[in-house]
Scaffold this active site. Sequence first.
Site, short mmCIF file in Angstrom:
data_model
loop_
_atom_site.label_atom_id
_atom_site.label_comp_id
_atom_site.label_asym_id
_atom_site.label_seq_id
_atom_site.Cartn_x
_atom_site.Cartn_y
_atom_site.Cartn_z
N ASP A 58 5.37 5.59 -2.92
CA ASP A 58 6.47 5.51 -3.89
C ASP A 58 6.86 4.06 -4.30
O ASP A 58 7.86 3.72 -4.70
CB ASP A 58 7.82 6.04 -3.40
CG ASP A 58 7.52 7.47 -3.08
OD1 ASP A 58 6.71 8.25 -3.67
OD2 ASP A 58 8.03 7.98 -1.86
N LYS A 93 3.52 3.12 -8.58
CA LYS A 93 2.33 3.22 -9.05
C LYS A 93 2.21 3.88 -10.38
O LYS A 93 1.68 3.30 -11.26
CB LYS A 93 1.13 3.91 -8.06
CG LYS A 93 1.07 3.62 -6.68
CD LYS A 93 0.69 4.16 -5.79
CE LYS A 93 1.28 5.60 -5.35
NZ LYS A 93 2.31 5.66 -4.81
N GLY A 94 2.82 5.09 -10.54
CA GLY A 94 2.82 5.81 -11.88
C GLY A 94 3.53 4.86 -12.94
O GLY A 94 2.92 4.77 -13.94
N GLY A 107 4.13 12.13 -6.20
CA GLY A 107 4.89 12.24 -7.17
C GLY A 107 5.01 11.02 -7.86
O GLY A 107 5.77 9.84 -7.40
N HIS A 108 4.57 10.89 -9.19
CA HIS A 108 4.84 9.42 -9.88
C HIS A 108 5.77 9.53 -10.98
O HIS A 108 5.57 10.65 -11.82
CB HIS A 108 3.05 9.28 -10.29
CG HIS A 108 2.35 9.02 -9.25
ND1 HIS A 108 0.97 8.64 -9.47
CD2 HIS A 108 2.62 9.01 -7.94
CE1 HIS A 108 0.36 8.33 -8.19
NE2 HIS A 108 1.21 8.78 -7.30
N GLN A 135 -0.08 7.97 -2.97
CA GLN A 135 0.38 7.48 -1.71
C GLN A 135 0.40 5.89 -1.28
O GLN A 135 0.28 5.03 -2.43
CB GLN A 135 -0.22 8.18 -0.38
CG GLN A 135 0.15 9.50 -0.32
CD GLN A 135 -0.84 10.49 -0.63
OE1 GLN A 135 -2.10 10.51 -0.24
NE2 GLN A 135 -0.61 11.55 -1.31
N GLY A 151 12.27 15.27 -2.82
CA GLY A 151 13.97 15.25 -2.82
C GLY A 151 14.55 14.51 -1.68
O GLY A 151 15.80 14.32 -1.49
N GLY A 176 12.45 -3.05 -13.87
CA GLY A 176 13.40 -1.62 -14.11
C GLY A 176 12.27 -0.39 -14.60
O GLY A 176 10.97 -0.93 -14.34
P1 GDP Z 1 4.93 6.23 -7.22
O1 GDP Z 1 4.89 7.29 -6.26
O2 GDP Z 1 4.24 4.86 -6.64
O3 GDP Z 1 4.59 6.52 -8.45
O4 GDP Z 1 6.59 5.86 -7.20
P2 GDP Z 1 7.82 7.09 -7.41
O5 GDP Z 1 7.70 7.48 -8.88
O6 GDP Z 1 7.72 8.15 -6.54
O7 GDP Z 1 9.14 6.04 -7.15
C1 GDP Z 1 9.23 4.98 -7.67
C2 GDP Z 1 10.60 5.15 -8.36
O8 GDP Z 1 11.11 3.62 -8.61
C3 GDP Z 1 10.70 5.84 -9.73
O9 GDP Z 1 11.96 6.51 -9.69
C4 GDP Z 1 10.44 4.92 -10.82
O10 GDP Z 1 11.19 5.41 -11.81
C5 GDP Z 1 11.26 3.79 -10.13
N1 GDP Z 1 10.92 2.41 -10.52
C6 GDP Z 1 9.45 1.96 -10.93
N2 GDP Z 1 9.64 0.59 -10.90
C7 GDP Z 1 10.83 0.28 -11.06
C8 GDP Z 1 11.75 -1.07 -11.13
O11 GDP Z 1 11.19 -2.11 -11.37
N3 GDP Z 1 12.96 -1.03 -11.01
C9 GDP Z 1 13.75 0.14 -10.85
N4 GDP Z 1 14.96 0.12 -10.83
N5 GDP Z 1 13.16 1.42 -10.63
C10 GDP Z 1 11.60 1.21 -10.92
P1 IMO Z 2 3.12 8.89 -3.84
O1 IMO Z 2 1.60 9.10 -4.43
C1 IMO Z 2 5.36 8.84 -0.20
C2 IMO Z 2 3.76 11.35 3.19
C3 IMO Z 2 4.76 12.25 3.65
C4 IMO Z 2 4.65 12.01 5.15
C5 IMO Z 2 2.89 11.90 5.20
C6 IMO Z 2 2.17 13.29 5.15
O2 IMO Z 2 4.14 9.78 -4.63
O3 IMO Z 2 3.23 7.57 -3.31
P2 IMO Z 2 1.47 15.10 3.56
O4 IMO Z 2 2.07 16.29 2.74
O5 IMO Z 2 0.47 14.12 2.89
O6 IMO Z 2 0.67 15.84 4.53
O7 IMO Z 2 2.54 14.23 4.19
O8 IMO Z 2 2.84 11.34 3.90
N1 IMO Z 2 3.51 11.04 1.82
C7 IMO Z 2 4.01 10.32 0.91
N2 IMO Z 2 4.94 9.64 0.96
N3 IMO Z 2 4.70 8.86 -1.39
C8 IMO Z 2 3.64 9.93 -1.41
O9 IMO Z 2 2.93 10.07 -2.68
C9 IMO Z 2 3.32 10.65 -0.27
N4 IMO Z 2 2.29 11.65 -0.22
C10 IMO Z 2 2.39 11.80 1.06
O10 IMO Z 2 6.15 12.22 3.43
O11 IMO Z 2 5.32 11.32 5.92
MG MG Z 3 5.96 9.09 -5.36
#
Ligand code: GDP
Ligand code: IMO
Ligand code: MG
Length: 434
Positions: A13, A16-17, A40-41, A223, A308, A421
């Site tokens: 999280d 990356k997305g 979840g990206h 991840q 969530g 952002g």
């Molecule tokens: P990923 O799994 O690595 O793609 O990351 P996620 O999408 O799960 O979580 C990153 C969250 O941070 C998302 O809600 C993005 O919209 C948000 N985000 C990414 N870059 C920024 C940033 O520079 N500032 C803020 N405020 N939000 C960001």
């Molecule tokens: P993105 O790509 C954050 C975590 C789970 C748990 C562990 C094992 O959005 O960054 P699993 O379901 O993979 O067997 O769970 O890994 N986990 C993540 N945490 N971002 C992810 O993906 C994750 N994918 C798995 O919360 O701790």
């Molecule tokens: Mg994510």
Amino acid sequence: MPIVVVVGGQWGDEGKGRIVDLLARKARVVARYSAGNNAGHTIVNERGEFKLHLVPAGIFYPEKTCVIGNGVAVDPEVLLGEIDALESRGIDTSRLILSDRAQVIMPWHKRLDQLDEEMRGDAAIGTTGKGVGPCFIDKVARRGIRVGDLLQADDLTGCITTTLAYHNRVITGVYGGAPITFEECFDVYRNYGIRLRSHVGDVQAVVLDAHRRGEYVLLEGAQGSLLDLDHGTYPYVTSSVPSSSSSGAALGVGIGPTDIQRVVGVFKSYSTRVGNGPFPTELHDETADAIRDHGKENGRGEYGTTTGRPRRIGWLDAVAAKYSVRMNGLSALALTRLDVLDNLPSIKICTAYELDGQIIETLPSRESVLNRITPIYEELPGWQSPTTDVRNFDDLPVQAQAFIRRVETLLGCPVDLISVGPEREQAIIVNPIF
Ligand code: GDP
Ligand code: IMO
Ligand code: MG
């Protein structure tokens, strides 16, 4: 032209997305190489806000080819749902190519994920419950069902019959759960195969042909490296290889490690983790609440994109981050969510740990030791002014510049990109990645 990997540097999280969506502008092919819909990206661009679990973040550019590699565990129901949702919002998904070698998440994988977590009790991993771990277990056990198997009714009948018999013995005998019937699976998955057929193709050829034509290829990690099966905080890890080592990115799309030229590590300006397991710099105070709920009113707080769940929050851990830099052979850092720190009077970075009276600068491998370490912090002044509209490094508040320079020094890697952002253009490009 280079093949560039974008990999998460922490516990997932990191954004990356969002970074892939920005960098994809110059790429021809964007490929997911590992994990499944545990990922979840979130992408916010001129088309709106999207949460992708399997489809690569390049899908918003009409001329890009997007690829789901052999290293990915695919839940066809989730993938088809994602395709339908994108199409309903006017995003063309006809350029999505799915490897016939990708593993398929079956109903028993989801059941087993939940049953296994229940059985672990207090030692539960805190998985996403999407069946990804059990699917990869089947891959290694050589009883997995692959996308190619969905395309032929005879193949599918054979695969399901053999594998289901084994899993029903495990579900009923080991876990005391209810068995799954052949009828529950066959028609549904056969239908998935029919619907996905037009997307199935030769992923390796798509990636390497683009590379040889001199076009950019982006490999989108899922991840984070500290969730890596080999190198992460085992056993509180995921069941695949998010890092960019040859067993991760290159294997996940069927290319050689020397085809990869650059690896960009995405790091938050602090740390988060969802699920259980060691987290040395975790905070349980009002700073954690402030970080978690920054942007919450717009649905943009630190809450899991896939489940969530509230994310656990902590300061940036430079010891763990440096380990990640080395494990991935990172050539550049993308630092995200800098703006989330905008209001804080001071910011801490963990620079070492104390263990039994000794100072250590490496991440221990064992859970019992990780739970005993105490972080040692360096405290930097905050900048307490907004950065969201800044587009040049020199226009950042001097305290923010100092924070970024300190991160570079501690991690031994340049920060080439700063995200201020969630939206595509809310970024400072210090050095172009491509
Ligand atoms: P990923 O799994 O690595 O793609 O990351 P996620 O999408 O799960 O979580 C990153 C969250 O941070 C998302 O809600 C993005 O919209 C948000 N985000 C990414 N870059 C920024 C940033 O520079 N500032 C803020 N405020 N939000 C960001
Ligand atoms: P993105 O790509 C954050 C975590 C789970 C748990 C562990 C094992 O959005 O960054 P699993 O379901 O993979 O067997 O769970 O890994 N986990 C993540 N945490 N971002 C992810 O993906 C994750 N994918 C798995 O919360 O701790
Ligand atoms: Mg994510």
